[in-house]
Scaffold this active site. Structure first.
Site, PDB file in Angstrom:
ATOM      1  CD  GLU A  36      -3.222  -0.429  -0.113  1.00  0.00           C
ATOM      2  OE1 GLU A  36      -2.848  -0.902  -1.324  1.00  0.00           O
ATOM      3  OE2 GLU A  36      -4.052   0.401   0.453  1.00  0.00           O
TER       4      GLU A  36
ATOM      5  CG  HIS B   7       4.344  -2.404  -7.483  1.00  0.00           C
ATOM      6  ND1 HIS B   7       3.673  -2.277  -8.491  1.00  0.00           N
ATOM      7  CD2 HIS B   7       4.958  -3.363  -7.591  1.00  0.00           C
ATOM      8  CE1 HIS B   7       4.414  -3.176  -9.387  1.00  0.00           C
ATOM      9  NE2 HIS B   7       5.161  -3.938  -8.724  1.00  0.00           N
ATOM     10  CG  HIS B   8      -1.170  -3.595  -4.675  1.00  0.00           C
ATOM     11  ND1 HIS B   8      -1.242  -2.372  -5.299  1.00  0.00           N
ATOM     12  CD2 HIS B   8      -1.429  -3.138  -3.308  1.00  0.00           C
ATOM     13  CE1 HIS B   8      -1.609  -1.410  -4.589  1.00  0.00           C
ATOM     14  NE2 HIS B   8      -1.753  -1.862  -3.503  1.00  0.00           N
TER      15      HIS B   8
ATOM     16  CG  HIS C 285      -0.945  -5.297 -12.971  1.00  0.00           C
ATOM     17  ND1 HIS C 285      -1.437  -4.823 -11.621  1.00  0.00           N
ATOM     18  CD2 HIS C 285      -0.504  -6.419 -12.884  1.00  0.00           C
ATOM     19  CE1 HIS C 285      -1.405  -5.920 -11.155  1.00  0.00           C
ATOM     20  NE2 HIS C 285      -0.822  -7.120 -11.438  1.00  0.00           N
TER      21      HIS C 285
ATOM     22  CD  GLU D 208       2.429  -3.015 -26.555  1.00  0.00           C
ATOM     23  OE1 GLU D 208       1.123  -3.422 -27.287  1.00  0.00           O
ATOM     24  OE2 GLU D 208       3.030  -1.972 -26.718  1.00  0.00           O
TER      25      GLU D 208
ATOM     26  CG  ASP E 196       7.464  -5.660 -10.593  1.00  0.00           C
ATOM     27  OD1 ASP E 196       6.478  -5.650  -9.925  1.00  0.00           O
ATOM     28  OD2 ASP E 196       7.925  -5.584 -11.929  1.00  0.00           O
TER      29      ASP E 196
HETATM   30  N1  H2B Z   1       0.567  -3.166  -8.697  1.00  0.00           N
HETATM   31  C1  H2B Z   1       1.184  -3.958  -9.687  1.00  0.00           C
HETATM   32  N2  H2B Z   1       1.763  -5.058  -9.257  1.00  0.00           N
HETATM   33  N3  H2B Z   1       1.244  -3.517 -10.779  1.00  0.00           N
HETATM   34  C2  H2B Z   1       0.743  -2.222 -11.160  1.00  0.00           C
HETATM   35  O1  H2B Z   1       0.736  -1.695 -12.384  1.00  0.00           O
HETATM   36  C3  H2B Z   1       0.025  -1.444 -10.229  1.00  0.00           C
HETATM   37  C4  H2B Z   1      -0.117  -2.225  -8.969  1.00  0.00           C
HETATM   38  N4  H2B Z   1      -0.478  -0.183 -10.446  1.00  0.00           N
HETATM   39  N5  H2B Z   1      -0.940  -1.539  -7.935  1.00  0.00           N
HETATM   40  C5  H2B Z   1      -1.167   0.459  -9.551  1.00  0.00           C
HETATM   41  C6  H2B Z   1      -1.531  -0.171  -8.265  1.00  0.00           C
HETATM   42  C7  H2B Z   1      -2.042   1.298 -10.234  1.00  0.00           C
HETATM   43  O2  H2B Z   1      -3.246   0.494 -10.614  1.00  0.00           O
HETATM   44  C8  H2B Z   1      -2.571   2.708  -9.500  1.00  0.00           C
HETATM   45  C9  H2B Z   1      -3.856   3.206 -10.236  1.00  0.00           C
HETATM   46  O3  H2B Z   1      -1.505   3.434  -9.014  1.00  0.00           O
END
Ligand code: H2B
Length: 99
Positions: A54, A58-59, A76, A80, A88
């Site tokens: 949080e 980045h999750h 994510h 592409e 990461d």
């Molecule tokens: N986590 C991951 N693993 N990849 C992302 O691209 C990502 C995320 N983008 N957490 C963030 C949230 C994004 O969706 C928000 C809008 O910042």
């Protein structure tokens, strides 16, 4: 928002700095499996990682069975349709510092 993917050299440097992680998904992700004493310790670890995630926005993707937690990191918003990025690398370093 598009995030730059790591180059092959940058990905190699990431793995050298964090040897417990391996490339996954054809180089689009890194993965590490953690083993703990029991479910309570797994969950405690996941709680701490969730708070880190949080703060970094980045999750992780992860899978837990009892004392095992499989973590996959990918971005994510990179490339592409997802890829490995500095986000990461930063989260992997922070997770490694927890254990
Ligand atoms: N986590 C991951 N693993 N990849 C992302 O691209 C990502 C995320 N983008 N957490 C963030 C949230 C994004 O969706 C928000 C809008 O910042």
């Amino acid at each position: 928002m598009s995030v730059p993917e790591l180059t092959a050299d940058e990905a190699a440097a990431l793995l050298a700095a964090h040897p417990e992680w391996t490339l996954a998904r054809e180089g689009k992700a890194i993965a590490r499996t953690f083993r703990f004493k029991d479910f309570s310790e797994s969950w405690g670890f996941m709680s701490r990682v969730a708070l880190l995630a949080e703060t970094q926005d980045h999750h992780p993707e992860w899978f837990n069975v009892y004392n095992r937690v499989e973590v996959t990191l990918t971005t994510h918003d990179a490339g592409e349709s997802g890829g490995l990025s500095a986000r990461d690398a930063k989260l992997a370093a922070a997770i490694d510092a927890l254990v």
